[in-house]
Design an enzyme around this catalytic site. Structure first.
Site, PDB file in Angstrom:
ATOM      1  N   HIS A 221      23.725  -5.179  -6.633  1.00  0.00           N
ATOM      2  CA  HIS A 221      23.754  -6.595  -6.265  1.00  0.00           C
ATOM      3  C   HIS A 221      24.838  -7.296  -7.065  1.00  0.00           C
ATOM      4  O   HIS A 221      25.118  -6.918  -8.204  1.00  0.00           O
ATOM      5  CB  HIS A 221      22.403  -7.255  -6.578  1.00  0.00           C
TER       6      HIS A 221
ATOM      7  N   LYS B 267      20.357  -1.202  -8.043  1.00  0.00           N
ATOM      8  CA  LYS B 267      19.187  -1.260  -7.159  1.00  0.00           C
ATOM      9  C   LYS B 267      18.388   0.050  -7.174  1.00  0.00           C
ATOM     10  O   LYS B 267      18.889   1.092  -7.623  1.00  0.00           O
ATOM     11  CB  LYS B 267      19.652  -1.607  -5.737  1.00  0.00           C
TER      12      LYS B 267
ATOM     13  N   PHE C  91      16.603  -8.920   8.171  1.00  0.00           N
ATOM     14  CA  PHE C  91      16.486  -7.813   7.204  1.00  0.00           C
ATOM     15  C   PHE C  91      15.601  -8.160   6.008  1.00  0.00           C
ATOM     16  O   PHE C  91      15.428  -7.341   5.098  1.00  0.00           O
ATOM     17  CB  PHE C  91      17.876  -7.384   6.721  1.00  0.00           C
TER      18      PHE C  91
ATOM     19  N   THR D 102      29.291  -5.505   1.416  1.00  0.00           N
ATOM     20  CA  THR D 102      27.850  -5.264   1.571  1.00  0.00           C
ATOM     21  C   THR D 102      27.593  -3.948   2.311  1.00  0.00           C
ATOM     22  O   THR D 102      26.734  -3.156   1.914  1.00  0.00           O
ATOM     23  CB  THR D 102      27.205  -6.425   2.367  1.00  0.00           C
TER      24      THR D 102
ATOM     25  N   ARG E  26      30.085   0.391  -4.147  1.00  0.00           N
ATOM     26  CA  ARG E  26      29.341   0.624  -2.906  1.00  0.00           C
ATOM     27  C   ARG E  26      29.969   1.737  -2.061  1.00  0.00           C
ATOM     28  O   ARG E  26      29.253   2.509  -1.428  1.00  0.00           O
ATOM     29  CB  ARG E  26      29.211  -0.687  -2.128  1.00  0.00           C
TER      30      ARG E  26
ATOM     31  N   TYR F  53      15.105 -13.314  -3.725  1.00  0.00           N
ATOM     32  CA  TYR F  53      15.825 -13.331  -2.444  1.00  0.00           C
ATOM     33  C   TYR F  53      15.363 -14.449  -1.515  1.00  0.00           C
ATOM     34  O   TYR F  53      15.506 -14.335  -0.288  1.00  0.00           O
ATOM     35  CB  TYR F  53      15.700 -11.968  -1.754  1.00  0.00           C
TER      36      TYR F  53
ATOM     37  N   ASN G 113      22.305  -0.334  -0.693  1.00  0.00           N
ATOM     38  CA  ASN G 113      23.721  -0.433  -1.077  1.00  0.00           C
ATOM     39  C   ASN G 113      23.967  -0.494  -2.586  1.00  0.00           C
ATOM     40  O   ASN G 113      24.957  -1.053  -3.041  1.00  0.00           O
ATOM     41  CB  ASN G 113      24.394  -1.592  -0.328  1.00  0.00           C
TER      42      ASN G 113
ATOM     43  N   GLU H 253      20.365 -16.771 -11.147  1.00  0.00           N
ATOM     44  CA  GLU H 253      19.862 -15.391 -11.101  1.00  0.00           C
ATOM     45  C   GLU H 253      19.679 -14.822 -12.508  1.00  0.00           C
ATOM     46  O   GLU H 253      18.705 -14.111 -12.771  1.00  0.00           O
ATOM     47  CB  GLU H 253      20.808 -14.535 -10.251  1.00  0.00           C
TER      48      GLU H 253
END
Ligand code: UDP
Ligand code: MG
Length: 150
Positions: free
Chosen positions: A126, A20, A68, A102, A113, A60, A123, A137
Site C-alpha cells: 500500500h 500486505k 472491490f 495498482t 508491484r 479503507y 498487490n 494513515e
C-alpha cells in the site's frame, strides 16, 4: 483562513506503507524492506500486525461501496501485514513511484508491484495517495510515542 494556515503544517516528507498479507505470506517482507531501504526511505516506525475486520474497514473507509471493497477488507484482515511510516523528501510521490501501478500488469519494470504483486487485489503493498492521507494513515496505526524515534 485557519484552513489555509493548517495546510502549511501538513508534512511533505512522510508517507504510510503496508506490506500486505499476500507479500508476508509469500515471504517477501525482507526483500520489500530491502527495496525500501535501498530507495533511501528512512523507516520512522514499523510493526507487524494482523488487522481485525473493523480495523481494515476503518482504514479503507474511502473505498466503502466500491465493487472491490468486501474482498479488500477480507484480504487485508486475512493475515499478518507490516505497517510502516516512511520518511524521505517528497515521500508520497517517491513511494508511489517505487511501488508502481495498482494493477501489476500496468506496473513499470523495477517497481515493487511489478516484482511481487499477483493481481490488482493481491498487490503486495500500500502507499498513501496524498500528504494529508499519509498523516491520517500514519496516525491510524501509530501513536505519537512510536513515531518519536530518529
Ligand atoms: N483494489 C482491488 N480492485 C480494484 C482496485 C483496487 O482489489 O479494482 C484493491 C487493491 O488492493 C488496491 C486497494 O484496493 O491496492 C486500494 O485501491 P486504490 O485504488 O486506492 O489503489 P492503490 O492506491 O492501492 O494503488
Ligand atoms: Mg489508494
Amino acid at each position: 483562513s485557519t484552513k489555509y494556515i493548517k495546510k502549511e503544517y501538513i508534512l511533505d516528507n512522510q508517507t504510510f506503507a503496508i506490506i500486505k498479507p499476500d507479500a508476508v505470506k509469500n515471504k517477501d517482507t525482507g526483500l520489500i524492506l530491502d527495496r525500501i531501504l535501498k530507495a533511501d526511505f528512512h523507516v520512522l516506525a514499523g510493526k507487524l500486525l494482523h488487522m481485525s475486520q473493523e480495523q481494515a474497514e476503518g482504514f479503507y473507509d474511502i473505498h466503502k461501496g466500491k465493487p472491490f471493497y468486501d474482498e479488500l477488507i477480507q484480504f487485508m484482515s486475512s493475515g499478518q501485514c507490516m505497517v510502516l511510516a516512511l520518511e524521505k523528501e517528497n515521500a508520497v510521490e517517491e513511494w508511489r513511484n517505487t511501488i508502481g501501478a495498482t494493477n501489476p500488469d500496468e506496473a513499470l519494470e523495477g517497481t515493487i508491484r511489478k516484482d511481487f504483486a499477483t493481481s490488482v487485489g493481491l498487490n503486495a503493498v500500500h502507499g498513501s495517495d496524498s500528504n494529508e492521507n499519509a498523516q491520517k494513515e500514519i496516525a491510524f496505526f501509530f501513536s505519537d510515542g512510536e513515531l518519536r524515534g530518529n
